[in-house]
Design an enzyme around this catalytic site. Structure first.
Site, PDB file in Angstrom:
ATOM      1  CG  PHE A 156       0.833  -0.165  -4.484  1.00  0.00           C
ATOM      2  CD1 PHE A 156       0.182  -1.351  -4.766  1.00  0.00           C
ATOM      3  CD2 PHE A 156       0.667   0.405  -3.230  1.00  0.00           C
ATOM      4  CE1 PHE A 156      -0.609  -1.978  -3.804  1.00  0.00           C
ATOM      5  CE2 PHE A 156      -0.118  -0.205  -2.271  1.00  0.00           C
ATOM      6  CZ  PHE A 156      -0.760  -1.403  -2.554  1.00  0.00           C
ATOM      7  CG  ASP A 241       0.033   7.972  -3.485  1.00  0.00           C
ATOM      8  OD1 ASP A 241       0.394   8.140  -2.294  1.00  0.00           O
ATOM      9  OD2 ASP A 241      -0.522   6.931  -3.879  1.00  0.00           O
ATOM     10  CE  LYS A 270       2.060   3.105   3.198  1.00  0.00           C
ATOM     11  NZ  LYS A 270       1.321   1.947   3.710  1.00  0.00           N
TER      12      LYS A 270
END
Length: 413
Positions: A156, A241, A270
């Site tokens: 994802f 990532d 984030k």
């Protein structure tokens, strides 16, 4: 005067609305691309959130690790307010006094030579993909338009057209084709498959050190280390990532540190802004990021002074409050407690630091709804997995309080 009256009317309206009325408005006017729990959060502080009815909940999701520092951290809030009074946006048409300091501080913290600031995590991933292709053509010598990027099944990395082009989740792709070429998919954690997939045209291997959205899936020990060696041997960029796994979540600043490696490119987001603002970045060497020239890539908001001031404060909180170390220490407490839960419905408990997944033999949604009634907010992923990720500032007694209630719920189903 008009603005003051409007603000007063809005406050009055909010005081009158119930949870059911807020939900009705959202369902009537909003796009239904999420399935949230039916709690309407009004305010939050630290690890606690409060709904419009005045009920208190312990946040066990931390906005998918965006608020590792806790909700509304006072130091980050102060930095945001101070910068908001000075200047918020100049665009990159002009320089500002926060961006150079952000560059220097994130370099000093991570050791990467250069930084490309963006906004959302997805934008940072897109930027990394573009950079990997440009590097393949300009440095490695791959024939034009032949570059390949290897990714892992169950990944994802976002939901743009290019990213869903290499997703293995059918729902993410349904109705959105045609898809972009240039990607190869291998099983997560499979070193042999990685080696076999590499060709002279391979530009990069993009991987999450731990697959968060897939259910906190852990690769075999040593996978990242072997993958890094294979990439180096074949002149392939290793792109990590760490949008969700990074900035303290797994018990180290970045998850790749558990294997003693350093990727060629690092994607962060984030918690880089502590929940106050969308801030992301791609970190890499001068060889890679130095390939970008004026006009090659950009973002109106990327690197703006408000974002940089917030990111600088967010990074200081992570380091000075030892949040990675707290995650490592309290993570041991959490996993020890989780393994004491006696339930025939638990298939597996996995994770690292203050990041755990409880895989069940049935739907996880009813369990999350029961936890909500007990004052704990967690969320299911992939139907049968409960993902746990409290803010890293959580106190041990609050963590144990939540785990006690989790045990009660799980042993009662």
């Amino acid at each position: 005067m008009a603005a003051t009256i409007l603000h007063h009317d809005t406050e009055t309206e909010q005081q009158k609305l119930s949870t059911a009325e807020y939900i009705r408005l959202e369902d009537q006017y909003g796009t239904k691309n999420y399935k949230p729990l039916d709690v309407v959060v009004e305010r939050a502080q630290g690890v606690w959130v409060y709904d419009v009815e005045g009920r208190r909940y312990l946040d066990f999701l931390a906005a998918y690790s965006a608020v590792n520092q806790g909700h509304c951290h006072p130091r980050i809030l102060a930095a945001m307010l101070e910068q908001s009074h000075r200047v918020t946006l100049t665009s990159r048409a002009f320089r500002n006094d926060q961006l150079p300091l952000f560059y220097k501080e994130i370099h000093d913290l991570t050791g990467f030579e250069m930084t490309l600031p963006m906004n959302s995590g997805t934008e940072a991933v897109e930027s990394a993909l573009k950079l990997a292709r440009k590097w393949a053509y300009k440095v490695k010598g791959v024939p034009e338009n032949q570059a390949e990027i290897i990714v892992c099944a169950n990944n994802f990395h976002g939901r743009t057209i290019s990213i869903i082009s290499f997703s293995t989740d059918a729902q993410y792709r349904d109705g959105f084709g045609p898809f972009l070429p240039g990607f190869k998919i291998i099983p997560f954690g499979d070193v042999a498959a990685l080696r076999a997939a590499i060709t002279p045209n391979t530009a990069a291997f993009l991987v999450e050190p731990i697959q968060g959205e897939a259910g906190v899936l852990m690769p075999p020990d040593g996978f990242l280390k072997e993958a890094a060696a294979i990439c180096k041997e074949n002149h392939v960029l290793l792109i990590a990532d760490e949008i969700q796994s990074g900035l303290g979540r797994t018990g180290k600043l970045f998850a790749y540190e558990h294997e003693g490696i350093k990727p060629d490119m690092l994607i962060v987001g984030k918690a880089l802004a502590g929940g106050f603002y969308p801030v992301s970045a791609v970190l890499s060497s001068r060889e890679v990021l130095g390939l970008l020239h004026p006009g090659d890539h950009g973002s109106t908001f990327g690197g703006n002074p408000l974002a940089c001031a917030v990111a600088r404060a967010s990074l200081r909180v992570i380091v000075e409050e030892r949040l990675a170390e707290r995650s490592a220490e309290l993570g041991l407490v959490m996993f020890e407690r989780l393994r004491k839960i006696k339930s025939p419905h638990i298939r597996e408990i996995r994770g690292r630091g203050l990041w755990a997944a409880i895989e069940l033999d049935g739907p996880a949604r009813p369990v999350c709804e029961a936890l909500m009634r007990e004052g704990i907010l967690a969320k299911e992923t992939h139907d049968n997995v409960i993902r746990l990720a409290p803010p890293l500032i959580i106190e041990k007694e609050d963590l144990l309080w939540a785990l006690d209630r989790l045990q009660t719920v799980l042993e009662g189903i």
